[in-house]
Design an enzyme around this catalytic site. Structure first.
Site, short mmCIF file in Angstrom:
data_model
loop_
_atom_site.label_atom_id
_atom_site.label_comp_id
_atom_site.label_asym_id
_atom_site.label_seq_id
_atom_site.Cartn_x
_atom_site.Cartn_y
_atom_site.Cartn_z
N GLY A 1 51.68 -3.55 46.21
CA GLY A 1 50.23 -3.40 46.30
C GLY A 1 49.59 -4.29 47.35
O GLY A 1 48.38 -4.52 47.33
N GLN A 2 50.40 -4.79 48.30
CA GLN A 2 49.84 -5.67 49.35
C GLN A 2 49.00 -4.85 50.32
O GLN A 2 49.46 -3.85 50.88
CB GLN A 2 50.98 -6.37 50.09
CG GLN A 2 50.49 -7.40 51.10
CD GLN A 2 51.63 -8.12 51.82
OE1 GLN A 2 52.80 -7.75 51.68
NE2 GLN A 2 51.27 -9.12 52.59
N HIS B 1 49.68 -14.55 51.48
CA HIS B 1 48.61 -15.21 50.73
C HIS B 1 48.92 -15.17 49.25
O HIS B 1 49.58 -14.23 48.78
CB HIS B 1 47.26 -14.55 51.02
CG HIS B 1 47.23 -13.08 50.73
ND1 HIS B 1 47.73 -12.14 51.60
CD2 HIS B 1 46.77 -12.39 49.66
CE1 HIS B 1 47.58 -10.94 51.08
NE2 HIS B 1 47.00 -11.06 49.90
N ASN C 1 51.32 -10.43 46.08
CA ASN C 1 51.73 -9.05 46.32
C ASN C 1 52.59 -9.00 47.58
O ASN C 1 52.25 -9.60 48.60
CB ASN C 1 50.49 -8.16 46.51
CG ASN C 1 49.64 -8.09 45.25
OD1 ASN C 1 50.16 -8.08 44.15
ND2 ASN C 1 48.33 -8.07 45.41
N HIS D 1 47.06 -15.20 45.49
CA HIS D 1 45.79 -15.05 44.75
C HIS D 1 45.75 -16.09 43.64
O HIS D 1 46.77 -16.30 42.95
CB HIS D 1 45.70 -13.67 44.10
CG HIS D 1 45.68 -12.51 45.06
ND1 HIS D 1 44.53 -11.79 45.33
CD2 HIS D 1 46.67 -11.93 45.79
CE1 HIS D 1 44.81 -10.82 46.19
NE2 HIS D 1 46.11 -10.89 46.48
P1 AMP Z 1 46.57 -8.06 48.80
O1 AMP Z 1 46.40 -6.75 48.10
O2 AMP Z 1 47.44 -9.01 48.03
O3 AMP Z 1 46.98 -7.90 50.24
O4 AMP Z 1 45.15 -8.75 48.77
C1 AMP Z 1 44.25 -8.75 49.83
C2 AMP Z 1 42.94 -9.26 49.29
O5 AMP Z 1 42.12 -9.62 50.39
C3 AMP Z 1 42.17 -8.23 48.45
O6 AMP Z 1 41.96 -8.75 47.13
C4 AMP Z 1 40.85 -8.08 49.22
O7 AMP Z 1 39.74 -7.95 48.37
C5 AMP Z 1 40.79 -9.35 50.04
N1 AMP Z 1 40.05 -9.28 51.28
C6 AMP Z 1 40.09 -8.31 52.23
N2 AMP Z 1 39.29 -8.60 53.26
C7 AMP Z 1 38.73 -9.81 52.97
C8 AMP Z 1 37.80 -10.67 53.64
N3 AMP Z 1 37.29 -10.33 54.85
N4 AMP Z 1 37.43 -11.82 53.04
C9 AMP Z 1 37.93 -12.15 51.83
N5 AMP Z 1 38.81 -11.39 51.15
C10 AMP Z 1 39.20 -10.25 51.72
#
Ligand code: AMP
Ligand code: ZN
Length: 111
Positions: free
Chosen positions: A92-93, A99, A86, A101
């Site tokens: 949707g980031q 990172h 994202n 997924h």
């Molecule tokens: P994005 O929407 O691509 O920025 O994804 C961020 C992801 O990080 C989401 O799927 C969250 O569920 C995940 N996330 C947020 N905080 C944590 C955390 N402390 N440990 C693991 N995953 C997390």
């Protein structure tokens, strides 16, 4: 980045369910999994997202892509997996630290 959750996970200030770690990336389980297996491949360098990636990050980005099948296999995803990146609010980031997924193992809607 002092306020970045993923930077804090990398330095150990915030706990995570880490499954892989090397000089360039850390991989841990997503806290709110969207599939049976949901991993996050996180660059150790703070880069906001693909918009901020530069040619000097080429090796890091290809390394992140090569880590994906490696950790997927480690987690038993021999049948395949989905990779999602994202970028920005329009993508949707939620966390502004680059990172990838890795999702699989059941529970994935058709794309
Ligand atoms: P994005 O929407 O691509 O920025 O994804 C961020 C992801 O990080 C989401 O799927 C969250 O569920 C995940 N996330 C947020 N905080 C944590 C955390 N402390 N440990 C693991 N995953 C997390
Ligand atoms: Zn960060």
């Amino acid at each position: 980045m002092t306020d970045c959750i993923f930077c804090k996970i990398i330095t150990g200030q915030i706990p995570s369910d880490k499954i892989f770690d090397d000089d360039q990336v850390v991989v841990f389980r997503d806290i709110r999994p969207k599939a049976k297996v949901h991993l996050l491949i996180v660059a150790k360098e703070h880069i906001n997202n693909l918009f901020e990636a530069k040619p000097l990050h080429e090796k890091l980005l290809s390394h992140m892509l090569l880590v994906a099948p490696m950790v997927a296999k480690q987690e038993g995803l021999h049948n395949g997996f989905r990779t999602v990146i994202n970028t920005g609010a329009g993508g949707g980031q939620e966390i502004d630290h680059i990172h990838f997924h890795v999702l699989g193992g059941g529970g994935l809607p058709r794309f």
